[in-house]
Design an enzyme around this catalytic site. Structure first.
Site, short mmCIF file in Angstrom:
data_model
loop_
_atom_site.label_atom_id
_atom_site.label_comp_id
_atom_site.label_asym_id
_atom_site.label_seq_id
_atom_site.Cartn_x
_atom_site.Cartn_y
_atom_site.Cartn_z
N ARG A 99 0.69 -1.58 -0.02
CA ARG A 99 -0.37 0.27 0.29
C ARG A 99 0.53 0.61 0.18
O ARG A 99 0.74 1.95 -0.57
CB ARG A 99 -0.93 -0.37 1.01
CG ARG A 99 -1.72 -1.19 1.50
CD ARG A 99 -2.95 -0.99 2.20
NE ARG A 99 -4.06 0.10 1.84
CZ ARG A 99 -4.62 0.87 2.88
NH1 ARG A 99 -4.96 -0.23 3.86
NH2 ARG A 99 -5.34 1.06 2.32
N ASP A 148 -3.14 7.63 3.49
CA ASP A 148 -2.60 8.54 3.16
C ASP A 148 -2.30 9.68 2.59
O ASP A 148 -3.01 10.64 2.99
CB ASP A 148 -3.05 8.14 1.58
CG ASP A 148 -4.64 8.70 1.46
OD1 ASP A 148 -4.51 9.78 1.02
OD2 ASP A 148 -5.16 8.33 0.53
N HIS A 188 -7.04 8.11 11.26
CA HIS A 188 -6.85 6.36 11.41
C HIS A 188 -5.34 6.81 10.78
O HIS A 188 -4.63 5.57 11.14
CB HIS A 188 -7.10 5.93 10.25
CG HIS A 188 -8.52 5.78 11.22
ND1 HIS A 188 -9.46 5.31 10.43
CD2 HIS A 188 -9.52 5.90 11.73
CE1 HIS A 188 -10.88 4.64 10.59
NE2 HIS A 188 -10.57 4.94 11.89
N GLY A 235 -16.99 10.25 0.83
CA GLY A 235 -16.11 9.34 0.35
C GLY A 235 -15.94 8.07 1.42
O GLY A 235 -14.82 7.81 1.12
N ALA A 286 -16.05 10.98 -7.19
CA ALA A 286 -15.49 12.36 -6.08
C ALA A 286 -15.16 13.84 -6.82
O ALA A 286 -14.95 15.42 -6.77
CB ALA A 286 -15.01 11.35 -4.83
P1 OAD Z 1 -14.90 2.33 2.53
O1 OAD Z 1 -14.06 1.53 1.26
O2 OAD Z 1 -15.60 1.75 3.56
O3 OAD Z 1 -16.20 2.76 1.51
C1 OAD Z 1 -15.44 4.10 0.78
C2 OAD Z 1 -16.92 4.58 0.17
O4 OAD Z 1 -16.27 5.75 -0.88
C3 OAD Z 1 -17.69 3.69 -0.06
O5 OAD Z 1 -19.66 4.20 0.14
C4 OAD Z 1 -17.91 3.93 -1.22
O6 OAD Z 1 -19.17 3.59 -2.49
C5 OAD Z 1 -16.84 5.16 -1.84
N1 OAD Z 1 -16.56 5.46 -3.30
C6 OAD Z 1 -16.06 4.38 -3.91
N2 OAD Z 1 -15.03 5.41 -5.45
C7 OAD Z 1 -15.70 6.45 -4.96
C8 OAD Z 1 -15.82 7.39 -5.94
N3 OAD Z 1 -14.66 7.74 -7.10
N4 OAD Z 1 -16.03 8.85 -5.29
C9 OAD Z 1 -16.43 8.90 -4.15
N5 OAD Z 1 -16.95 7.87 -3.46
C10 OAD Z 1 -16.58 6.78 -4.15
O7 OAD Z 1 -13.79 3.63 3.44
P2 OAD Z 1 -13.48 4.27 4.38
O8 OAD Z 1 -15.57 4.95 4.97
O9 OAD Z 1 -12.97 5.34 4.27
O10 OAD Z 1 -9.50 1.44 8.80
O11 OAD Z 1 -13.17 3.07 6.01
C11 OAD Z 1 -13.70 3.66 7.04
C12 OAD Z 1 -12.37 2.58 8.00
O12 OAD Z 1 -12.66 1.09 7.00
C13 OAD Z 1 -10.64 2.88 7.00
O13 OAD Z 1 -9.99 4.67 7.87
C14 OAD Z 1 -10.57 1.14 7.20
C15 OAD Z 1 -11.34 0.64 6.66
O14 OAD Z 1 -10.56 -0.57 7.65
C16 OAD Z 1 -9.03 0.95 8.49
O15 OAD Z 1 -7.92 0.20 8.62
C17 OAD Z 1 -9.08 0.96 10.38
#
Ligand code: OAD
Length: 231
Positions: A56, A94, A109, A173, A217
């Protein structure tokens, strides 16, 4: 205007970093988070965990910010110029917000380009691969400076203070699956704040938002920023 922005993996998806959940390819469909993103996983198989984060980290170094990151950096700069307040909290590890020009980013995080000593807690920059032999000056093992499941997110006092002061809460996002970030919208609503969701699809807590915009996004964030700045 006082804005509080929360970003998640979706804001960096079009930079090629991958999301954890959502439609299509998602990291937690391919990998088991229990084996990779917990303190127990690191204790059990540190080489496997390092491998996951090394890949990553390399991907991140090769990636670039997209139009959503750039628009949020512009929003921060414009609001500062106009005397507004702006807080950007990200769940992302990131550094694409910073590379796009954002000045104050709270990484709740942690950060992939930092390593932390598992013994003394010292944090250092880290752009190279880590291994089980990577050591701190104190002799302790180095680990990625990221928050794993079961660990406490960073800077939560500062985050909740900013959330309490904000007039508008915006989630961009993020799937709304991981707490405490998933609970920010409820905390903002409880104070009567306006809440806005910008995401590819409705998140797990979409119904809690007053204003919802769906799409990539790189398209919906710049147009929403233009709208805010035109107010
Ligand atoms: P998620 O991967 O759970 O959610 C990403 C969201 O972005 C989803 O609702 C997708 O539909 C949306 N998405 C995908 N592509 C997109 C685009 N081009 N434009 C806009 N939206 C888009 O990510 P997080 O909510 O950030 O933690 O996840 C939260 C935490 O879960 C992370 O920080 C990580 C993970 O496990 C740890 O590792 C502790």
């Amino acid at each position: 205007m006082n804005l509080f922005i929360l970003t998640g993996a979706g804001v960096s998806a079009e930079s090629g970093l991958g999301v954890f959940r959502g439609p299509g390819a998602a990291l937690w469909k391919r990998y088991n988070p229990i084996r990779l993103a917990t303190p127990e996983a690191f204790a059990h198989d540190p080489a496997l965990v390092h491998d996951f984060y090394n890949t990553r980290r390399r991907n991140l170094i090769a990636a670039s910010p997209n139009a959503a990151h750039v628009a949020l950096a512009r929003l921060e700069a414009e609001l500062a110029r106009r005397g507004g307040a702006f807080t950007l909290v990200t769940q992302n590890i990131d550094d694409l917000h910073e590379r796009a020009g954002s000045k104050n980013v709270i990484h709740m995080h942690g950060e992939l380009l930092k390593a932390r000593c598992a013994s003394c807690g010292a944090v250092r920059d880290c752009r190279d691969d880590l291994s089980v032999d990577s050591r701190c000056g104190c002799g302790g093992a180095l680990r990625p400076h990221v928050v794993w499941f079961g660990e406490t997110p960073l800077d939560t006092d500062e985050i909740y203070e900013a959330l309490a002061a904000a007039e508008i809460f915006v989630a961009i996002g993020t799937s709304g699956a991981v707490y405490p970030a998933a609970g920010f919208v409820r905390a903002a609503r409880a104070r009567g704040r306006r809440c806005c969701e910008l995401n590819l699809e409705p998140s797990g807590n979409a119904e809690e938002f007053d204003d919802r915009r769906y799409g990539a996004a790189s398209e919906i964030v710049p147009s929403w920023v233009e709208e805010i700045l035109a107010r």
